[in-house]
Write a protein that holds these residues in place. Sequence first.
Motif, short mmCIF file in Angstrom:
data_model
loop_
_atom_site.label_atom_id
_atom_site.label_comp_id
_atom_site.label_asym_id
_atom_site.label_seq_id
_atom_site.Cartn_x
_atom_site.Cartn_y
_atom_site.Cartn_z
N SER A 232 33.87 36.67 44.00
CA SER A 232 33.63 36.04 45.21
C SER A 232 33.43 37.21 46.12
N LYS A 233 33.81 38.48 45.91
CA LYS A 233 33.43 39.59 47.01
C LYS A 233 31.74 39.81 46.67
N ILE A 234 31.27 39.65 45.60
CA ILE A 234 29.95 39.86 45.15
C ILE A 234 28.94 38.83 45.97
N THR A 235 29.45 37.32 45.86
CA THR A 235 28.78 36.21 46.40
C THR A 235 28.81 36.25 47.87
N ALA A 236 30.24 36.76 48.34
CA ALA A 236 30.28 36.54 49.89
C ALA A 236 29.40 37.64 50.68
N LYS A 237 29.28 38.83 49.79
CA LYS A 237 28.56 40.06 50.36
C LYS A 237 27.05 39.65 50.52
N LYS A 238 26.56 38.67 49.43
CA LYS A 238 25.28 38.20 49.32
C LYS A 238 24.86 37.11 50.50
N SER A 246 33.79 28.11 46.45
CA SER A 246 33.92 27.36 45.08
C SER A 246 34.71 28.35 44.35
N ILE A 247 34.25 29.62 44.34
CA ILE A 247 34.91 30.46 42.86
C ILE A 247 36.19 30.61 43.30
N ILE A 248 36.84 30.87 44.61
CA ILE A 248 38.24 31.22 44.73
C ILE A 248 38.87 29.83 44.67
N GLU A 249 38.38 28.65 45.10
CA GLU A 249 38.93 27.43 44.63
C GLU A 249 39.50 27.15 43.23
N ASN A 250 38.26 27.64 42.44
CA ASN A 250 38.53 27.49 41.04
C ASN A 250 39.76 28.52 40.66
N ALA A 251 39.56 29.57 41.04
CA ALA A 251 40.64 30.49 40.91
C ALA A 251 42.14 29.91 41.08
N ILE A 252 42.26 29.44 42.21
CA ILE A 252 43.50 28.68 42.44
C ILE A 252 43.96 27.62 41.61
N ASN A 253 43.00 26.81 41.16
CA ASN A 253 43.23 25.82 40.42
C ASN A 253 43.67 26.04 38.99
N ASN A 254 42.94 27.37 38.49
CA ASN A 254 43.15 27.91 37.24
C ASN A 254 44.50 28.95 37.02
N CYS A 255 44.61 29.63 38.35
CA CYS A 255 45.70 30.51 38.42
C CYS A 255 46.86 30.22 39.10
N GLY A 256 46.71 29.27 39.93
CA GLY A 256 48.01 29.07 40.76
C GLY A 256 48.02 29.81 41.78
N ASP A 257 48.88 29.40 42.82
CA ASP A 257 49.29 29.96 44.16
C ASP A 257 49.14 31.31 43.99
N ASN A 258 48.59 31.91 45.03
CA ASN A 258 48.49 33.51 44.90
C ASN A 258 48.18 34.00 46.29
#
Length: 307
Positions: A232-238, A246-258
């Motif tokens: 997400s850092k790389i894509t946001a930087k670009k 979408s990357i972070i939303e997928n992370a939350i779906n797969n990793c849970g609340d953080n």
Amino acid sequence: MSKLDKIEELQNLLREDSQNSQARRQLAVLLVDCGFNDEALKNLLYLSKNFEEDSGVFYNLGIVYEKLKHFAQARDAYQKAIELEPEAYDAIYNLGLVYIELKEYDLAIECFDKVIKSDENDSNAYFNLGLAYFKKGELVPAIEQFQKTTDLNDEDIYAHFYIGNILKELGDSIGARLEFQKVLDISPDYSWAYYNLGVLDYEEGDDESALENLRQTISLNPADMEAYKILSKITAKKGYFDEAKSIIENAINNCGDNGDLYYYLARIFLNLGDKENYEKNVSLALKNSNSLSVSIEQVQHEMNSIK
């Protein structure tokens, strides 16, 4: 006869004669082999009370305690086995593993040194000796032992992986890359090797290669939270904020609340000009502050300065 049928046969023998120690020994070993550790423990405790001078009983008792993650009891059982049979190298080896779990690294080192003196070609003993040094924070002797492991068994992916991590820590990115690539040559699905290559790429500014390796990491291990963060850092930087979202939303779906994930998502929404979702995700980040690497004060200060 299947193992389960043999277990039933031995149990029937013990119902007829509870003093049949040979049947009880066989039963205990089979129970361990089949994963019935609690039942195995009962039988081995019975045997240990009746055969107090039997090293094998205490060795198997140590194995069961270790499988149950009762490491202090496993230590005591292995120590008793070694006391009864000082050259019980299997027990000495397992005792070393237990000492690592108990964070008693110097004692673990003593155990693996003894095993190696009895067998200089035991690659597993060298590996665990390296692991004890690594966990103790002594990287130079750790890498020496891991290299001895690969000298004996070049297919040991874990030894190559640890060598790569140590070389990365010591600033040798070229050597680290070679080791992580070696891991992938042996085991192409080892996600942590892709992750570490991605981190090296990211640290060296090679965003395209980092994206490729980190995406491969997530495809193999959808729960790798750190890979999502860097992606997400790389894509946001670009400037690809929708993709970063979408990357972070997928992370939350797969990793849970953080907390960190919600904070990352909040900042992405801020860049998208969506103040409502920014504030919503900041609140979620603060709600999950136990997993937030940024101070609560900093997050609140950022939110207040935007209002």
